[in-house]
Motif scaffolding. Sequence first.
Motif, mmCIF file in Angstrom:
data_model
loop_
_atom_site.group_PDB
_atom_site.id
_atom_site.type_symbol
_atom_site.label_atom_id
_atom_site.label_comp_id
_atom_site.label_asym_id
_atom_site.label_seq_id
_atom_site.Cartn_x
_atom_site.Cartn_y
_atom_site.Cartn_z
ATOM 1 N N GLN A 36 0.799 -1.573 0.277
ATOM 2 C CA GLN A 36 0.078 -0.257 0.212
ATOM 3 C C GLN A 36 0.769 1.542 -0.064
ATOM 4 N N TYR A 37 1.955 1.253 0.547
ATOM 5 C CA TYR A 37 2.985 2.444 0.494
ATOM 6 C C TYR A 37 4.116 2.110 0.174
ATOM 7 N N MET A 38 4.705 1.481 -0.292
ATOM 8 C CA MET A 38 5.542 1.330 -1.412
ATOM 9 C C MET A 38 6.025 0.408 -2.744
ATOM 10 N N GLN A 39 6.512 0.816 -3.660
ATOM 11 C CA GLN A 39 6.399 0.098 -5.092
ATOM 12 C C GLN A 39 7.960 -0.947 -4.644
ATOM 13 N N PRO A 40 7.467 -1.963 -5.813
ATOM 14 C CA PRO A 40 9.176 -2.657 -6.744
ATOM 15 C C PRO A 40 9.483 -2.072 -5.762
ATOM 16 N N GLY A 41 9.881 -0.758 -6.651
ATOM 17 C CA GLY A 41 11.310 -0.223 -6.928
ATOM 18 C C GLY A 41 11.909 0.695 -5.918
ATOM 19 N N ALA A 42 11.137 0.627 -4.476
ATOM 20 C CA ALA A 42 11.674 1.701 -3.741
ATOM 21 C C ALA A 42 12.747 0.637 -2.848
ATOM 22 N N GLN A 43 13.631 2.003 -2.043
ATOM 23 C CA GLN A 43 15.243 1.441 -1.511
ATOM 24 C C GLN A 43 14.244 1.043 -0.118
ATOM 25 N N VAL A 44 14.992 0.163 0.101
ATOM 26 C CA VAL A 44 14.088 -0.250 1.514
ATOM 27 C C VAL A 44 15.512 -0.619 2.657
ATOM 28 N N LEU A 45 15.376 -0.272 3.497
ATOM 29 C CA LEU A 45 16.359 -0.197 5.505
ATOM 30 C C LEU A 45 15.550 -1.087 5.989
ATOM 31 N N ASN A 46 16.244 -2.256 6.507
ATOM 32 C CA ASN A 46 15.324 -3.090 7.414
ATOM 33 C C ASN A 46 16.136 -3.170 8.066
ATOM 34 N N ILE A 47 15.768 -2.799 9.774
ATOM 35 C CA ILE A 47 16.843 -2.389 10.730
ATOM 36 C C ILE A 47 16.221 -3.715 11.458
ATOM 37 N N GLY A 48 17.019 -3.867 11.439
ATOM 38 C CA GLY A 48 17.152 -5.068 13.227
ATOM 39 C C GLY A 48 17.292 -6.629 12.432
ATOM 40 N N CYS A 49 17.777 -7.217 10.954
ATOM 41 C CA CYS A 49 16.979 -7.722 9.958
ATOM 42 C C CYS A 49 17.334 -8.925 11.026
ATOM 43 N N GLY A 50 17.956 -9.460 11.854
ATOM 44 C CA GLY A 50 18.436 -10.587 11.668
ATOM 45 C C GLY A 50 18.156 -11.913 11.222
ATOM 46 N N ASN A 51 17.657 -13.309 11.452
ATOM 47 C CA ASN A 51 17.527 -14.000 10.188
ATOM 48 C C ASN A 51 16.574 -14.198 9.837
ATOM 49 N N SER A 52 15.701 -13.252 9.963
ATOM 50 C CA SER A 52 14.110 -12.896 8.870
ATOM 51 C C SER A 52 14.505 -13.415 7.685
ATOM 52 N N ARG A 53 13.021 -14.246 6.971
ATOM 53 C CA ARG A 53 13.618 -14.968 5.724
ATOM 54 C C ARG A 53 12.581 -13.205 5.312
ATOM 55 N N LEU A 54 11.826 -12.268 5.750
ATOM 56 C CA LEU A 54 11.302 -10.868 5.298
ATOM 57 C C LEU A 54 11.677 -10.104 4.228
ATOM 58 N N SER A 55 13.517 -10.042 4.222
ATOM 59 C CA SER A 55 13.916 -9.433 2.998
ATOM 60 C C SER A 55 13.611 -10.218 1.544
ATOM 61 N N GLU A 56 14.316 -11.942 1.983
ATOM 62 C CA GLU A 56 14.093 -12.313 0.653
ATOM 63 C C GLU A 56 12.969 -12.626 0.581
ATOM 64 N N GLU A 57 12.197 -12.390 1.001
ATOM 65 C CA GLU A 57 10.386 -12.558 0.221
ATOM 66 C C GLU A 57 10.048 -11.703 -0.374
ATOM 67 N N MET A 58 10.041 -10.647 0.615
ATOM 68 C CA MET A 58 10.422 -9.014 -0.467
ATOM 69 C C MET A 58 11.152 -9.380 -1.763
ATOM 70 N N TYR A 59 12.270 -10.054 -1.636
ATOM 71 C CA TYR A 59 13.134 -9.881 -2.662
ATOM 72 C C TYR A 59 12.056 -10.750 -3.993
ATOM 73 N N GLU A 60 11.559 -11.279 -3.640
ATOM 74 C CA GLU A 60 11.149 -12.612 -4.411
ATOM 75 C C GLU A 60 9.868 -12.248 -4.902
ATOM 76 N N ASP A 61 8.896 -10.783 -4.088
ATOM 77 C CA ASP A 61 8.615 -10.290 -4.558
ATOM 78 C C ASP A 61 8.539 -8.797 -5.535
ATOM 79 N N GLY A 62 9.787 -8.805 -6.239
ATOM 80 C CA GLY A 62 9.944 -7.798 -6.891
ATOM 81 C C GLY A 62 10.493 -6.594 -6.132
ATOM 82 N N TYR A 63 11.063 -6.634 -4.693
ATOM 83 C CA TYR A 63 11.886 -5.791 -4.117
ATOM 84 C C TYR A 63 13.345 -5.911 -3.961
#
Length: 93
Positions: A36-63
Amino acid sequence: MAQYGKPEYWEDRYQKDKEPFDWYQRYSGIKDVITQYMQPGAQVLNIGCGNSRLSEEMYEDGYQNIINIDISFTVIKQMMEHYKEKQSNLRYT
């Protein structure tokens, strides 16, 4: 009592437990809010990423422009190694 604000706590945790863990939710649980707030071309800063799968799943969705940071050097090294061949554009620092 856990000492979440201390780097030593996180170093110890990620040395002992290397299984991915999403503290808040998986991407599927917050995807509607993110898209709703970010397009796939946006720059994303994941603070405190740990070993979460969040970035991987966002990457697979076009981020494709994601920088991940964490207080734990151990987890950053682990994630860099894990993704070096899968998704070399996922940056950990």
